[in-house]
Design a protein around this motif. Structure first.
Motif, PDB file in Angstrom:
ATOM      1  N   LEU A 204    -123.047  33.811  58.913  1.00 10.19           N
ATOM      2  CA  LEU A 204    -124.275  33.577  59.664  1.00 10.19           C
ATOM      3  C   LEU A 204    -125.243  32.738  58.831  1.00 10.19           C
ATOM      4  CD1 LEU A 204    -126.257  36.138  61.797  1.00 10.19           C
ATOM      5  CD2 LEU A 204    -127.435  34.663  60.168  1.00 10.19           C
ATOM      6  N   VAL A 205    -125.362  33.051  57.536  1.00 14.52           N
ATOM      7  CA  VAL A 205    -126.233  32.260  56.657  1.00 14.52           C
ATOM      8  C   VAL A 205    -125.792  30.800  56.667  1.00 14.52           C
ATOM      9  CG1 VAL A 205    -127.015  31.906  54.290  1.00 14.52           C
ATOM     10  CG2 VAL A 205    -126.751  34.236  55.173  1.00 14.52           C
ATOM     11  N   GLU A 206    -124.483  30.578  56.519  1.00 12.08           N
ATOM     12  CA  GLU A 206    -123.971  29.217  56.445  1.00 12.08           C
ATOM     13  C   GLU A 206    -124.073  28.472  57.770  1.00 12.08           C
ATOM     14  OE1 GLU A 206    -120.686  29.093  52.955  1.00 12.08           O
ATOM     15  OE2 GLU A 206    -120.087  30.212  54.764  1.00 12.08           O
ATOM     16  N   ALA A 207    -124.257  29.209  58.866  1.00 17.32           N
ATOM     17  CA  ALA A 207    -124.415  28.557  60.164  1.00 17.32           C
ATOM     18  C   ALA A 207    -125.750  27.832  60.281  1.00 17.32           C
ATOM     19  CB  ALA A 207    -124.295  29.583  61.295  1.00 17.32           C
ATOM     20  N   VAL A 208    -126.781  28.332  59.540  1.00 19.23           N
ATOM     21  CA  VAL A 208    -128.120  27.755  59.690  1.00 19.23           C
ATOM     22  C   VAL A 208    -128.712  27.276  58.370  1.00 19.23           C
ATOM     23  CG1 VAL A 208    -128.644  29.104  61.751  1.00 19.23           C
ATOM     24  CG2 VAL A 208    -129.226  30.036  59.496  1.00 19.23           C
ATOM     25  N   ALA A 209    -127.967  27.392  57.285  1.00 17.36           N
ATOM     26  CA  ALA A 209    -128.491  27.038  55.958  1.00 17.36           C
ATOM     27  C   ALA A 209    -127.447  26.264  55.167  1.00 17.36           C
ATOM     28  CB  ALA A 209    -128.899  28.298  55.200  1.00 17.36           C
TER      29      ALA A 209
ATOM     30  N   PHE B  28    -133.974  27.282  62.550  1.00 23.92           N
ATOM     31  CA  PHE B  28    -132.676  27.939  62.678  1.00 23.92           C
ATOM     32  C   PHE B  28    -131.721  27.122  63.548  1.00 23.92           C
ATOM     33  CE2 PHE B  28    -135.564  31.782  62.203  1.00 23.92           C
ATOM     34  CZ  PHE B  28    -135.370  31.863  60.844  1.00 23.92           C
ATOM     35  N   PHE B  29    -131.755  25.816  63.350  1.00 27.25           N
ATOM     36  CA  PHE B  29    -130.796  24.953  64.043  1.00 27.25           C
ATOM     37  C   PHE B  29    -129.429  25.133  63.403  1.00 27.25           C
ATOM     38  CE2 PHE B  29    -128.337  21.162  64.719  1.00 27.25           C
ATOM     39  CZ  PHE B  29    -128.621  20.795  66.036  1.00 27.25           C
ATOM     40  N   SER B  30    -128.395  25.170  64.229  1.00 29.34           N
ATOM     41  CA  SER B  30    -127.030  25.225  63.732  1.00 29.34           C
ATOM     42  C   SER B  30    -126.220  24.113  64.376  1.00 29.34           C
ATOM     43  CB  SER B  30    -126.379  26.579  64.070  1.00 29.34           C
ATOM     44  OG  SER B  30    -124.994  26.557  63.748  1.00 29.34           O
ATOM     45  N   PRO B  31    -125.468  23.349  63.582  1.00 29.92           N
ATOM     46  CA  PRO B  31    -124.598  22.335  64.176  1.00 29.92           C
ATOM     47  C   PRO B  31    -123.656  22.913  65.226  1.00 29.92           C
ATOM     48  CG  PRO B  31    -124.750  22.000  61.812  1.00 29.92           C
ATOM     49  CD  PRO B  31    -125.432  23.310  62.101  1.00 29.92           C
TER      50      PRO B  31
END
Length: 343
Positions: A297-302, A193-196
């Motif tokens: 939220l999905v696009e933050a980690v996927a 669940f890494f997010s840039p």
């Protein structure tokens, strides 16, 4: 591509995936860098990697992660070193403390002080792999030889001459102290669940660990991020395929009082969403929990959507601490995913 990209199959649910032999070969043939496996309280992490080792010649074989409470450090070192011999030096040993539910409920191992336990565990694994002297350790969690019992225990050295005494060890971590520990004592960090958007947070945690390490950051330290990737022309439908998995981890993977995955999304600024998802999931309303997860939220980690969108969004990761990606799961459209993330 700026990254090496592998596939994190995860673990087997119910049984072995259909067309398993064919799919493993496809991972290598498509040009992916590695195959990674996980474990919780079902399939183990080393057996499928051994199976994959026999059917591939190039890809790395990684544990993401092998649970620390599941085995003694010597047993883990034995499994990793044996697999490394069989595969010709392709193993990456990822280790993780798990959580209290699995550690105490499944393995019967007390969970308190997971960072101290991890530090000691890695020390013993490295001693076994180095094979420089018979194994001794006088720690809080591991005392070798065991001073109690029959009194007949003696220091032993592995009879296997290890192919790589410096076999890379990575830590699976989410919290800042655990990420810093990876930077201090390991050869890499495997992120989930890494997010840039949180790159500065993780960079600071890594730097804190490197500052405590003699010589600073080693040249071969690697940050790998396991990332859900769904290719579909409709972004919302692509996000729908990720939402149930996120709901499981945010809401149901761990107790309400100790869910490290939930904490990740709180730090990302989704505290209200995470609380709502957890409440719904723990009440058994799993579909509602998944539906409560916004697309942002999905696009933050996927990486979700058309090929072009995914390739564009990969640029967000280029300036982060991440060195390698691992596609989460085993998508049915693996060739299409490869086109999106490998080019």
């Amino acid at each position: 591509m700026p990254f090496r990209v592998g596939v994190n199959v995860g673990q087997f649910f119910r049984g072995v995936p259909p067309r398993w032999d064919e799919r493993v070969r496809e991972i290598e043939d498509l040009g992916f860098d590695g195959i990674w496996f996980a474990e919780a309280y079902g399939s183990d992490v080393f057996t499928p990697l051994a199976w994959c080792a026999a059917r591939t010649t190039r890809v790395r074989l990684g544990t993401a992660v092998a649970q620390i409470p599941a085995r003694s450090p010597a047993a883990t070192a034995m499994a990793a070193a044996t697999l490394d011999q069989l595969s010709g030096g392709r193993v990456v040993l990822g280790l993780g403390a798990s959580g209290p539910q699995v550690s105490e409920g499944w393995h019967g191992v007390a969970f308190p002080r997971p960072l101290a336990r991890t530090r000691e565990y890695v020390e013993v694994v490295r001693q076994v792999l180095a094979r420089e002297a018979p194994l001794t350790h006088d720690g809080q969690f591991h005392r070798l030889p065991l001073p109690s019992g029959t009194g007949l225990g003696k220091p032993l050295r592995s009879t296997l001459h290890h192919l790589r005494p410096d076999l890379p060890i990575q830590l699976g971590a989410e919290g800042p102290r655990n990420v810093a520990l990876a930077a201090e004592i390991a050869d890499g960090w495997h992120a989930m669940f890494f997010s840039p958007e949180a790159d500065a947070f993780h960079r600071a945690a890594l730097d804190a660990g490197f500052s405590r390490r003699p010589g600073g950051r080693p040249a071969r330290f690697e940050v790998i991020a396991t990332v859900p990737v769904v290719v579909h022309e409709d972004v919302e439908r692509a996000a729908d395929r990720v939402r149930p998995e996120l709901a499981l981890y945010i809401g149901g993977m761990g107790a309400r009082e100790a869910n490290f995955h939930h904490d990740v999304f709180t730090r990302l600024g989704y505290a209200d969403v995470a609380a709502r998802v957890q409440d719904l999931y723990l009440r058994g309303e799993k579909r509602a929990a998944a539906a409560a997860i916004p697309t942002a939220l999905v696009e933050a980690v996927a990486l979700v959507g058309p090929v072009g969108k995914i390739r564009e969004e990969l640029s967000r990761w280029e300036s982060t601490v991440v060195d390698s990606l691992a596609v989460q799961g085993l998508p049915d459209d693996l060739a299409l995913v490869a086109r999106a993330v490998l080019g």
